[in-house]
Scaffold this motif. Structure first.
Motif, PDB file in Angstrom:
ATOM      1  N   TYR A 171      13.893  35.702  49.069  1.00  0.00           N
ATOM      2  CA  TYR A 171      15.185  35.134  48.696  1.00  0.00           C
ATOM      3  C   TYR A 171      15.491  33.933  49.578  1.00  0.00           C
ATOM      4  N   SER A 172      16.543  33.203  49.204  1.00  0.00           N
ATOM      5  CA  SER A 172      16.958  32.012  49.945  1.00  0.00           C
ATOM      6  C   SER A 172      18.465  31.979  50.096  1.00  0.00           C
ATOM      7  N   PHE A 173      18.910  31.286  51.138  1.00  0.00           N
ATOM      8  CA  PHE A 173      20.316  30.972  51.359  1.00  0.00           C
ATOM      9  C   PHE A 173      20.442  29.459  51.309  1.00  0.00           C
ATOM     10  N   LEU A 174      21.486  28.962  50.672  1.00  0.00           N
ATOM     11  CA  LEU A 174      21.727  27.525  50.560  1.00  0.00           C
ATOM     12  C   LEU A 174      22.955  27.174  51.394  1.00  0.00           C
ATOM     13  N   SER A 175      22.848  26.118  52.211  1.00  0.00           N
ATOM     14  CA  SER A 175      23.975  25.698  53.045  1.00  0.00           C
ATOM     15  C   SER A 175      25.118  25.168  52.182  1.00  0.00           C
ATOM     16  N   ALA A 176      26.310  25.109  52.765  1.00  0.00           N
ATOM     17  CA  ALA A 176      27.498  24.668  52.032  1.00  0.00           C
ATOM     18  C   ALA A 176      27.353  23.248  51.493  1.00  0.00           C
ATOM     19  N   ASP A 177      26.644  22.374  52.228  1.00  0.00           N
ATOM     20  CA  ASP A 177      26.466  20.997  51.743  1.00  0.00           C
ATOM     21  C   ASP A 177      25.293  20.865  50.771  1.00  0.00           C
ATOM     22  N   ARG A 178      24.581  21.970  50.520  1.00  0.00           N
ATOM     23  CA  ARG A 178      23.464  22.056  49.570  1.00  0.00           C
ATOM     24  C   ARG A 178      22.279  21.149  49.943  1.00  0.00           C
ATOM     25  N   LYS A 179      22.159  20.825  51.216  1.00  0.00           N
ATOM     26  CA  LYS A 179      21.053  19.981  51.675  1.00  0.00           C
ATOM     27  C   LYS A 179      20.075  20.728  52.574  1.00  0.00           C
ATOM     28  N   LYS A 180      20.322  22.017  52.754  1.00  0.00           N
ATOM     29  CA  LYS A 180      19.455  22.812  53.620  1.00  0.00           C
ATOM     30  C   LYS A 180      19.361  24.216  53.022  1.00  0.00           C
ATOM     31  N   SER A 181      18.167  24.790  53.091  1.00  0.00           N
ATOM     32  CA  SER A 181      18.024  26.176  52.679  1.00  0.00           C
ATOM     33  C   SER A 181      17.229  26.923  53.734  1.00  0.00           C
ATOM     34  N   TYR A 182      17.484  28.229  53.763  1.00  0.00           N
ATOM     35  CA  TYR A 182      16.758  29.150  54.633  1.00  0.00           C
ATOM     36  C   TYR A 182      16.173  30.209  53.719  1.00  0.00           C
ATOM     37  N   CYS A 183      14.858  30.343  53.756  1.00  0.00           N
ATOM     38  CA  CYS A 183      14.163  31.222  52.814  1.00  0.00           C
ATOM     39  C   CYS A 183      13.385  32.286  53.570  1.00  0.00           C
ATOM     40  N   LEU A 184      13.352  33.473  52.995  1.00  0.00           N
ATOM     41  CA  LEU A 184      12.548  34.560  53.551  1.00  0.00           C
ATOM     42  C   LEU A 184      11.321  34.730  52.664  1.00  0.00           C
ATOM     43  N   TYR A 185      10.150  34.700  53.286  1.00  0.00           N
ATOM     44  CA  TYR A 185       8.874  34.802  52.571  1.00  0.00           C
ATOM     45  C   TYR A 185       7.998  35.857  53.215  1.00  0.00           C
ATOM     46  N   GLU A 186       7.115  36.427  52.422  1.00  0.00           N
ATOM     47  CA  GLU A 186       5.993  37.232  52.911  1.00  0.00           C
ATOM     48  C   GLU A 186       4.743  36.374  52.767  1.00  0.00           C
ATOM     49  N   ALA A 187       3.899  36.385  53.784  1.00  0.00           N
ATOM     50  CA  ALA A 187       2.652  35.623  53.726  1.00  0.00           C
ATOM     51  C   ALA A 187       1.713  36.125  54.811  1.00  0.00           C
ATOM     52  N   SER A 188       0.444  35.851  54.630  1.00  0.00           N
ATOM     53  CA  SER A 188      -0.536  36.255  55.639  1.00  0.00           C
ATOM     54  C   SER A 188      -0.357  35.468  56.932  1.00  0.00           C
ATOM     55  N   ASP A 189       0.051  34.191  56.803  1.00  0.00           N
ATOM     56  CA  ASP A 189       0.274  33.346  57.975  1.00  0.00           C
ATOM     57  C   ASP A 189       1.107  32.123  57.588  1.00  0.00           C
ATOM     58  N   ALA A 190       1.551  31.384  58.589  1.00  0.00           N
ATOM     59  CA  ALA A 190       2.405  30.215  58.368  1.00  0.00           C
ATOM     60  C   ALA A 190       1.680  29.119  57.592  1.00  0.00           C
ATOM     61  N   ASP A 191       0.378  29.002  57.776  1.00  0.00           N
ATOM     62  CA  ASP A 191      -0.377  27.967  57.056  1.00  0.00           C
ATOM     63  C   ASP A 191      -0.328  28.183  55.551  1.00  0.00           C
ATOM     64  N   ALA A 192      -0.342  29.440  55.099  1.00  0.00           N
ATOM     65  CA  ALA A 192      -0.254  29.721  53.667  1.00  0.00           C
ATOM     66  C   ALA A 192       1.093  29.259  53.119  1.00  0.00           C
ATOM     67  N   ILE A 193       2.152  29.435  53.884  1.00  0.00           N
ATOM     68  CA  ILE A 193       3.474  28.971  53.466  1.00  0.00           C
ATOM     69  C   ILE A 193       3.505  27.453  53.397  1.00  0.00           C
ATOM     70  N   ARG A 194       2.969  26.790  54.408  1.00  0.00           N
ATOM     71  CA  ARG A 194       2.951  25.321  54.409  1.00  0.00           C
ATOM     72  C   ARG A 194       2.125  24.783  53.240  1.00  0.00           C
ATOM     73  N   GLU A 195       1.009  25.427  52.941  1.00  0.00           N
ATOM     74  CA  GLU A 195       0.174  25.018  51.814  1.00  0.00           C
ATOM     75  C   GLU A 195       0.945  25.145  50.504  1.00  0.00           C
ATOM     76  N   ALA A 196       1.592  26.285  50.290  1.00  0.00           N
ATOM     77  CA  ALA A 196       2.354  26.502  49.061  1.00  0.00           C
ATOM     78  C   ALA A 196       3.494  25.495  48.950  1.00  0.00           C
ATOM     79  N   ALA A 197       4.188  25.245  50.044  1.00  0.00           N
ATOM     80  CA  ALA A 197       5.299  24.288  50.028  1.00  0.00           C
ATOM     81  C   ALA A 197       4.804  22.897  49.661  1.00  0.00           C
ATOM     82  N   ALA A 198       3.709  22.471  50.254  1.00  0.00           N
ATOM     83  CA  ALA A 198       3.168  21.143  49.960  1.00  0.00           C
ATOM     84  C   ALA A 198       2.755  21.040  48.496  1.00  0.00           C
TER      85      ALA A 198
END
Length: 87
Positions: A37-64
């Motif tokens: 899930y994600s949370f969106l800031s009041a100004d809608r320019k920032k989000s905080y997301c919770l993810y499951e992944a084997s490691d941070a590199d997998a998250i960065r790859e998916a984001a890119a």
């Protein structure tokens, strides 16, 4: 599977209704990550997301691949419930 919090910064306001949820899911599946899930800031320019992944590199790859920022990726050591169990 390990949990991670991702901070995303956007130049423009984010409209969650305009996200390609199916496309993001497909990219995440290919990279082996799961968006919880994600949370969106009041100004809608920032989000905080919770993810499951084997490691941070997998998250960065998916984001890119999805064209999403992943400005800060923080591993979650422990989930703390609002009240101790058994209360």
């Amino acid at each position: 599977m390990p949990l991670f919090v991702i901070e995303r910064n956007f130049a423009e306001q984010l409209d969650p209704d305009e996200l390609d949820h199916e496309g993001i899911r497909l990219v995440n599946d290919e990279a082996g990550v799961r968006w919880i899930y994600s949370f969106l800031s009041a100004d809608r320019k920032k989000s905080y997301c919770l993810y499951e992944a084997s490691d941070a590199d997998a998250i960065r790859e998916a984001a890119a691949r999805a064209g999403m920022p992943a400005d800060v990726v923080v591993p979650v050591e422990q989930v703390v419930p609002p009240e101790p169990a058994g209360r």
